[in-house]
Motif scaffolding. Structure first.
Motif, PDB file in Angstrom:
ATOM      1  N   GLU A 158      29.986 -23.024 -11.540  1.00 59.06           N
ATOM      2  CA  GLU A 158      28.796 -22.837 -11.205  1.00 59.06           C
ATOM      3  C   GLU A 158      28.137 -24.299 -11.239  1.00 59.06           C
ATOM      4  O   GLU A 158      28.622 -24.993 -12.019  1.00 59.06           O
ATOM      5  CB  GLU A 158      27.827 -22.020 -11.909  1.00 59.06           C
ATOM      6  CG  GLU A 158      28.332 -20.418 -11.561  1.00 59.06           C
ATOM      7  CD  GLU A 158      27.961 -19.959 -10.546  1.00 59.06           C
ATOM      8  OE1 GLU A 158      26.850 -20.322  -9.697  1.00 59.06           O
ATOM      9  OE2 GLU A 158      28.823 -19.415  -9.834  1.00 59.06           O
ATOM     10  N   PRO A 159      26.858 -24.493 -10.944  1.00 60.38           N
ATOM     11  CA  PRO A 159      26.501 -26.035 -11.053  1.00 60.38           C
ATOM     12  C   PRO A 159      26.102 -26.147 -12.466  1.00 60.38           C
ATOM     13  O   PRO A 159      25.713 -25.166 -13.204  1.00 60.38           O
ATOM     14  CB  PRO A 159      25.094 -26.022 -10.146  1.00 60.38           C
ATOM     15  CG  PRO A 159      25.361 -24.902  -9.216  1.00 60.38           C
ATOM     16  CD  PRO A 159      26.231 -24.028  -9.783  1.00 60.38           C
ATOM     17  N   TYR A 160      26.310 -27.546 -13.023  1.00 57.56           N
ATOM     18  CA  TYR A 160      25.667 -27.715 -14.266  1.00 57.56           C
ATOM     19  C   TYR A 160      24.607 -29.078 -14.204  1.00 57.56           C
ATOM     20  O   TYR A 160      24.843 -29.677 -13.201  1.00 57.56           O
ATOM     21  CB  TYR A 160      26.810 -28.131 -15.194  1.00 57.56           C
ATOM     22  CG  TYR A 160      27.934 -29.093 -14.779  1.00 57.56           C
ATOM     23  CD1 TYR A 160      27.709 -30.353 -14.952  1.00 57.56           C
ATOM     24  CD2 TYR A 160      28.898 -28.648 -13.947  1.00 57.56           C
ATOM     25  CE1 TYR A 160      28.622 -31.237 -14.385  1.00 57.56           C
ATOM     26  CE2 TYR A 160      29.827 -29.562 -13.250  1.00 57.56           C
ATOM     27  CZ  TYR A 160      29.618 -31.077 -13.465  1.00 57.56           C
ATOM     28  OH  TYR A 160      30.344 -31.778 -12.847  1.00 57.56           O
ATOM     29  N   THR A 217      18.424 -32.413 -11.805  1.00 59.04           N
ATOM     30  CA  THR A 217      19.453 -32.446 -10.861  1.00 59.04           C
ATOM     31  C   THR A 217      20.801 -31.802 -11.175  1.00 59.04           C
ATOM     32  O   THR A 217      21.311 -32.203 -12.282  1.00 59.04           O
ATOM     33  CB  THR A 217      19.517 -33.790 -10.288  1.00 59.04           C
ATOM     34  OG1 THR A 217      18.347 -34.340 -10.114  1.00 59.04           O
ATOM     35  CG2 THR A 217      20.741 -34.072  -9.283  1.00 59.04           C
ATOM     36  N   TRP A 218      21.231 -30.918 -10.317  1.00 59.17           N
ATOM     37  CA  TRP A 218      22.655 -30.382 -10.821  1.00 59.17           C
ATOM     38  C   TRP A 218      23.847 -30.866 -10.236  1.00 59.17           C
ATOM     39  O   TRP A 218      23.564 -31.700  -9.118  1.00 59.17           O
ATOM     40  CB  TRP A 218      22.484 -28.995 -10.281  1.00 59.17           C
ATOM     41  CG  TRP A 218      21.091 -28.248 -10.881  1.00 59.17           C
ATOM     42  CD1 TRP A 218      20.014 -28.157 -10.280  1.00 59.17           C
ATOM     43  CD2 TRP A 218      20.913 -27.768 -12.430  1.00 59.17           C
ATOM     44  NE1 TRP A 218      19.103 -27.601 -11.183  1.00 59.17           N
ATOM     45  CE2 TRP A 218      19.728 -27.230 -12.224  1.00 59.17           C
ATOM     46  CE3 TRP A 218      21.916 -27.370 -13.240  1.00 59.17           C
ATOM     47  CZ2 TRP A 218      19.358 -26.415 -13.592  1.00 59.17           C
ATOM     48  CZ3 TRP A 218      21.655 -26.792 -14.407  1.00 59.17           C
ATOM     49  CH2 TRP A 218      20.190 -26.358 -14.587  1.00 59.17           C
ATOM     50  N   SER A 219      24.850 -30.454 -10.623  1.00 60.64           N
ATOM     51  CA  SER A 219      26.313 -31.096 -10.177  1.00 60.64           C
ATOM     52  C   SER A 219      26.504 -31.063  -8.544  1.00 60.64           C
ATOM     53  O   SER A 219      27.271 -31.589  -7.928  1.00 60.64           O
ATOM     54  CB  SER A 219      27.436 -30.648 -10.994  1.00 60.64           C
ATOM     55  OG  SER A 219      27.492 -29.324 -10.894  1.00 60.64           O
ATOM     56  N   ASP A 220      26.002 -30.061  -8.108  1.00 60.32           N
ATOM     57  CA  ASP A 220      25.896 -29.826  -6.663  1.00 60.32           C
ATOM     58  C   ASP A 220      25.085 -30.448  -5.728  1.00 60.32           C
ATOM     59  O   ASP A 220      24.869 -30.171  -4.570  1.00 60.32           O
ATOM     60  CB  ASP A 220      26.028 -28.443  -6.219  1.00 60.32           C
ATOM     61  CG  ASP A 220      24.870 -27.559  -6.442  1.00 60.32           C
ATOM     62  OD1 ASP A 220      23.903 -28.068  -6.895  1.00 60.32           O
ATOM     63  OD2 ASP A 220      24.663 -26.521  -6.267  1.00 60.32           O
ATOM     64  N   GLY A 221      24.137 -31.310  -6.399  1.00 61.27           N
ATOM     65  CA  GLY A 221      23.204 -32.222  -5.848  1.00 61.27           C
ATOM     66  C   GLY A 221      21.776 -31.363  -5.592  1.00 61.27           C
ATOM     67  O   GLY A 221      20.699 -31.964  -5.009  1.00 61.27           O
ATOM     68  N   SER A 222      21.766 -30.038  -5.891  1.00 61.37           N
ATOM     69  CA  SER A 222      20.560 -29.364  -5.934  1.00 61.37           C
ATOM     70  C   SER A 222      19.585 -29.826  -6.941  1.00 61.37           C
ATOM     71  O   SER A 222      20.088 -30.341  -8.006  1.00 61.37           O
ATOM     72  CB  SER A 222      20.812 -27.751  -5.904  1.00 61.37           C
ATOM     73  OG  SER A 222      21.407 -27.447  -6.980  1.00 61.37           O
TER      74      SER A 222
END
Length: 182
Positions: A83-85, A113-118
């Protein structure tokens, strides 16, 4: 000893002697609600906070602040599942603070800002959980993730504010600590 525990022990001993691993013996599991709950994500944080104008003064007063934080070494069940971090967080707000003593009011808004760019919109509001000595000190800021990734979750920003500037007049400090998403 209760009969169910004797039976459970017999099952464990018998299956162990046969080389079989039992799945779960009735009555020996931890009671419901006592399991340890790990935070979804825990990260190391490093950042900078700045105070506007004359910075922190001798007496408590309302001062504007901005903070930029970077996250590393993220771990936990959500990270293990891919999952995003969190990667970074930008915040700004106000607090009633001085060089020495309790921070009476602290509030802010920002973006993670999360690891997936979201991204996620966040807010923080707390009173009395931080104190300063010569502009430095430990703090815990509860955060609500209001929108985007992990919307509805809470987080905790536990950090230490450290400055080399003399107080009064501190306008910048470093932030080091731990960021946790629940």
């Amino acid at each position: 000893m209760f009969t169910r525990y004797r039976l459970a022990g017999a099952v464990v001993l018998t299956t162990a002697s046969l080389g079989i691993i039992p799945f779960a013996a009735p009555g020996i599991a931890a009671p419901p609600g006592t399991e340890a709950v790990d935070p979804a994500i825990t990260c190391t944080e490093n950042g900078t906070v700045t105070w506007a104008g004359a910075g922190l003064g001798e007496r408590p007063s309302k001062v504007e602040w901005t903070a930029t934080t970077e996250f590393t070494e993220c771990r936990g069940p959500a990270v293990d599942k891919g999952e995003p971090y969190p990667v970074s967080m930008d915040e700004d707000g106000t607090e009633v603070a001085s060089c020495d003593g309790k921070v009476n009011v602290h509030q802010g808004t920002g973006t993670i800002t999360w690891s997936d760019g979201s991204t996620s919109r966040i807010s923080s509001k707390s009173a009395g959980n931080q104190s300063k000595s010569k502009g430095s000190g430990p703090a815990t800021f509860p955060i609500i993730i209001e929108s985007g990734t992990y919307a509805g979750h809470t987080a905790s920003d536990d950090n230490t504010v450290s400055t080399e500037q003399s107080c009064p007049g501190v306008t910048e400090a470093s932030l080091t600590g731990t960021f946790t998403v629940n």
